[in-house]
Design a protein around this motif. Sequence first.
Motif, PDB file in Angstrom:
ATOM      1  N   TRP A 189     -10.336 -15.433  -8.296  1.00  6.06           N
ATOM      2  CA  TRP A 189     -11.142 -15.562  -7.071  1.00  6.06           C
ATOM      3  C   TRP A 189     -10.505 -14.738  -5.965  1.00  6.06           C
ATOM      4  O   TRP A 189      -9.330 -14.922  -5.651  1.00  6.06           O
ATOM      5  CB  TRP A 189     -11.226 -17.031  -6.659  1.00  6.06           C
ATOM      6  CG  TRP A 189     -12.093 -17.290  -5.461  1.00  6.06           C
ATOM      7  CD1 TRP A 189     -13.444 -17.276  -5.407  1.00  6.06           C
ATOM      8  CD2 TRP A 189     -11.654 -17.632  -4.141  1.00  6.06           C
ATOM      9  NE1 TRP A 189     -13.890 -17.589  -4.149  1.00  6.06           N
ATOM     10  CE2 TRP A 189     -12.808 -17.811  -3.338  1.00  6.06           C
ATOM     11  CE3 TRP A 189     -10.404 -17.815  -3.551  1.00  6.06           C
ATOM     12  CZ2 TRP A 189     -12.736 -18.157  -1.990  1.00  6.06           C
ATOM     13  CZ3 TRP A 189     -10.329 -18.164  -2.219  1.00  6.06           C
ATOM     14  CH2 TRP A 189     -11.486 -18.333  -1.441  1.00  6.06           C
ATOM     15  N   GLU A 249     -15.307 -20.536  -0.743  1.00  4.32           N
ATOM     16  CA  GLU A 249     -15.087 -21.897  -1.224  1.00  4.32           C
ATOM     17  C   GLU A 249     -15.992 -22.842  -0.436  1.00  4.32           C
ATOM     18  O   GLU A 249     -16.067 -22.756   0.789  1.00  4.32           O
ATOM     19  CB  GLU A 249     -13.616 -22.285  -1.013  1.00  4.32           C
ATOM     20  CG  GLU A 249     -13.268 -23.669  -1.535  1.00  4.32           C
ATOM     21  CD  GLU A 249     -11.841 -24.059  -1.196  1.00  4.32           C
ATOM     22  OE1 GLU A 249     -11.219 -24.770  -2.004  1.00  4.32           O
ATOM     23  OE2 GLU A 249     -11.358 -23.667  -0.113  1.00  4.32           O
ATOM     24  N   GLY A 258     -20.657 -26.709  -5.817  1.00  8.76           N
ATOM     25  CA  GLY A 258     -19.539 -26.242  -6.630  1.00  8.76           C
ATOM     26  C   GLY A 258     -19.916 -25.774  -8.007  1.00  8.76           C
ATOM     27  O   GLY A 258     -19.425 -24.738  -8.493  1.00  8.76           O
ATOM     28  N   TYR A 271     -14.789 -19.350 -12.034  1.00  8.47           N
ATOM     29  CA  TYR A 271     -13.529 -19.506 -11.305  1.00  8.47           C
ATOM     30  C   TYR A 271     -12.765 -20.775 -11.650  1.00  8.47           C
ATOM     31  O   TYR A 271     -11.876 -21.199 -10.913  1.00  8.47           O
ATOM     32  CB  TYR A 271     -13.810 -19.454  -9.796  1.00  8.47           C
ATOM     33  CG  TYR A 271     -14.555 -18.203  -9.391  1.00  8.47           C
ATOM     34  CD1 TYR A 271     -13.939 -16.954  -9.466  1.00  8.47           C
ATOM     35  CD2 TYR A 271     -15.880 -18.257  -8.983  1.00  8.47           C
ATOM     36  CE1 TYR A 271     -14.619 -15.798  -9.125  1.00  8.47           C
ATOM     37  CE2 TYR A 271     -16.564 -17.107  -8.635  1.00  8.47           C
ATOM     38  CZ  TYR A 271     -15.936 -15.881  -8.708  1.00  8.47           C
ATOM     39  OH  TYR A 271     -16.614 -14.736  -8.364  1.00  8.47           O
ATOM     40  N   ALA A 308      -7.088 -21.768  -0.906  1.00  9.22           N
ATOM     41  CA  ALA A 308      -8.196 -22.582  -1.414  1.00  9.22           C
ATOM     42  C   ALA A 308      -7.662 -23.532  -2.482  1.00  9.22           C
ATOM     43  O   ALA A 308      -7.494 -23.137  -3.632  1.00  9.22           O
ATOM     44  CB  ALA A 308      -9.296 -21.686  -1.987  1.00  9.22           C
ATOM     45  N   ARG A 340      -9.067 -26.290  -3.568  1.00  6.40           N
ATOM     46  CA  ARG A 340     -10.105 -26.903  -4.393  1.00  6.40           C
ATOM     47  C   ARG A 340     -10.933 -25.890  -5.151  1.00  6.40           C
ATOM     48  O   ARG A 340     -11.313 -26.118  -6.294  1.00  6.40           O
ATOM     49  CB  ARG A 340     -11.026 -27.754  -3.499  1.00  6.40           C
ATOM     50  CG  ARG A 340     -12.178 -28.359  -4.265  1.00  6.40           C
ATOM     51  CD  ARG A 340     -13.048 -29.248  -3.408  1.00  6.40           C
ATOM     52  NE  ARG A 340     -14.161 -29.792  -4.175  1.00  6.40           N
ATOM     53  CZ  ARG A 340     -15.008 -30.697  -3.716  1.00  6.40           C
ATOM     54  NH1 ARG A 340     -14.882 -31.153  -2.494  1.00  6.40           N
ATOM     55  NH2 ARG A 340     -15.995 -31.140  -4.474  1.00  6.40           N
ATOM     56  N   LEU A 341     -11.249 -24.763  -4.519  1.00  5.79           N
ATOM     57  CA  LEU A 341     -12.185 -23.794  -5.062  1.00  5.79           C
ATOM     58  C   LEU A 341     -13.485 -24.511  -5.456  1.00  5.79           C
ATOM     59  O   LEU A 341     -14.091 -25.180  -4.638  1.00  5.79           O
ATOM     60  CB  LEU A 341     -11.564 -23.020  -6.222  1.00  5.79           C
ATOM     61  CG  LEU A 341     -10.639 -21.875  -5.782  1.00  5.79           C
ATOM     62  CD1 LEU A 341      -9.975 -21.216  -6.972  1.00  5.79           C
ATOM     63  CD2 LEU A 341     -11.382 -20.840  -4.950  1.00  5.79           C
ATOM     64  N   PHE A 342     -13.908 -24.422  -6.730  1.00  4.14           N
ATOM     65  CA  PHE A 342     -15.204 -24.981  -7.103  1.00  4.14           C
ATOM     66  C   PHE A 342     -15.058 -26.178  -8.055  1.00  4.14           C
ATOM     67  O   PHE A 342     -16.001 -26.554  -8.739  1.00  4.14           O
ATOM     68  CB  PHE A 342     -16.073 -23.883  -7.720  1.00  4.14           C
ATOM     69  CG  PHE A 342     -16.214 -22.693  -6.811  1.00  4.14           C
ATOM     70  CD1 PHE A 342     -17.100 -22.718  -5.744  1.00  4.14           C
ATOM     71  CD2 PHE A 342     -15.418 -21.572  -6.972  1.00  4.14           C
ATOM     72  CE1 PHE A 342     -17.203 -21.639  -4.874  1.00  4.14           C
ATOM     73  CE2 PHE A 342     -15.517 -20.487  -6.112  1.00  4.14           C
ATOM     74  CZ  PHE A 342     -16.413 -20.524  -5.054  1.00  4.14           C
TER      75      PHE A 342
END
Length: 513
Positions: free
Chosen positions: A190, A196, A249, A256, A264, A266-268
Motif C-alpha cells: 500500500w 485508508e 474496507g 492490501y 496506517a 488498520r488499512l482495510f
Amino acid sequence: MPPSTTTLRLILGDQLNPLHSWFGEVRAEVVYILMEVRQETDYVRHHAQKIIAIFAAMRALARRLEHDGHRVHYLRIDDPANLQAIPANIDALLAHYGATGFQYQEPDEYRLDRQLAAYAAQLALPGSMAGSEHFLTTRDEAERIFAGRPQWLMEYFYRQMRLVHGVLVEPGGKPAGGQWNFDHDNRKPWRGTPPEPFDTRAQHDHAALWAGIEAAGVASFGRPDAARIVWPQDRAEALTHLDAFIEHGLPHFGHYQDAMHTTATRLFHSMLSFALNTKMLHPREVIAEAEDAWRAGHAPLHAVEGFIRQILGWREYVRGVYWASMPGYEQHNVFGHDTPLPSWFWDGKTKMRCLRHAIGQSLDDAHAHHIQRLMIIGNFSLLAGLDPHALHQWYLGVYVDAFEWVEMPNTIGMSQFADGGLLATKPYVSSAAYIDRMSDYCKGCHYDKKARLGETACPFNALYWDFFERNADRLSGNQRLGMVYRNLFNMDQDARAACAGQAASVRLRLEQL
C-alpha cells in the motif's frame, strides 16, 4: 414466591452471545453468573486494554440480560466476595442460592474445559455442559476429515467447508469465479492510494473499570488508556463495525491484506476478531455479509474470497488443530530454541524500525494485523531462536483477540514452525527484502536493508540465511523451500561462513539491536 429449584448457568468472558438459546425465554429458576477473576487475568500477563475490553463487554451483556428480565449474579474483580477462582466462586454461589443444578457452555480453551468438566463431575447435584452455538465445525471435525490422510492441509479443509456450507459455490459445486483461491491477487503493498478508511469505531471511557482492576492488584502491561477503548462492548456495536467494514474496507481488503505501513495501523482489515472470538458475532453472519457484498457487485471476488478464507478456512482449521493436539501442543519446540524474549518486547525500544513499529503498535493498541504478527514479530523470533513457549505467552497476553485455541496454533505452528510442520507446510520467514517490498518500515531505519554483514546490516538478512544453514538437515527436503536451498548452496563457503558469524553476533546482542 422464589422458585423451588434453582439452576446456575456460568457464562465465561468469551461467551458473550446474547442470541444463545439459553436466553430465548426468561426462567425464574435460572440464575446467570458472570465473574471477573484473577484466575483468568493472571494465568499469563495480559495487556491492560485486553482486560478492560473483556470486562466491559461482560458487564454490557449482564446489563442486557437483566434488562430482558433474566436473573444475573455478576462478580466484579474488586468485589470483596470474589474468591478470584471460578470453582471457588461457583461453590459459594451454589450455597448462596441453594442451587439444585449447574450448567456451563462448552469452553474453547483446554485448561477451562478440563477444569469445568472435573468440577461438574465431582458435584453432588446435576452438572452439565451445553454447546456454545458458535463455530461452524465441531471440535473433532477437522480430525475426522483428515483421518487416514498422510498430512493435514488447510486448503483441502477450506474447500470442504465451502462445499458443506455452500459458500462461494455455484450449481454443481464449482467454485465461484472458477477457482478456489485468489491469494495471488492479494499481495500488493500500500503506497497511500486508495486512502485508508476512517475508523468509525466508538471510543469508550472505562476509567472506573480500570480503577477497579488496579485496586484488585491485577498485573498487566501495555498502554491502559482506559479513555480510548475502541473494541465493541456489545453485539449492536459489533454489527455496526461489521457493516462499516463491508462498506468501506472489504472492497480493498484483498489487494492490501498483507500490506504494512507506519501511518496506517488498520488499512482495510476488519478488526472484527475481538467480536468474533468473544462470540458477539457469529461467523456465519460475517461470511454471509461478505458474500452478499460480492453478489451485489460491491466488492470484488478476490477480496471476498480472501476474507472468507480467514474465517471459514483458517479460523475453523486452527481450532481443529488445537483440539486434536491438546494437551501438550504448547511444548513443541522442534528447533530447540530457548533464547528469552528481549526486553524490547515489553517497551518497543529497538532500532529495528519494523519491530519498533509492530511491537509498539501492539503495546499501544493491543492489536496488530496478521502480517505484522507473522512476518515481522514472528519472523524475527524464529530467525533469532527465541523460545516459542515464551513467545506464545506474549502473543496470548498482548493481543485483545487472543484466546488460546486460536493463538496457540498460530504461534507455535504457523509463526514458529515449532511443531515441525503439523500446521504449516514451511517456516514463514524472510529477509529484509520482503519487509521492504510490503511496507515502508525500512525507510529511515538505523539498519541497511541490503547489507548482510557489518554493524549496520539489517539483522534479518544474516539471520535468514543462517537459519536455513543451521536447519538444512531438517528443512532442505521441503519442496516449498527448494529455491531457498538452491540459492544457499550456490553461495561460496566464505559467504556462508560470514553469514553464520554475523548471525551469531546478532543473537549475542539482541538487547542492543
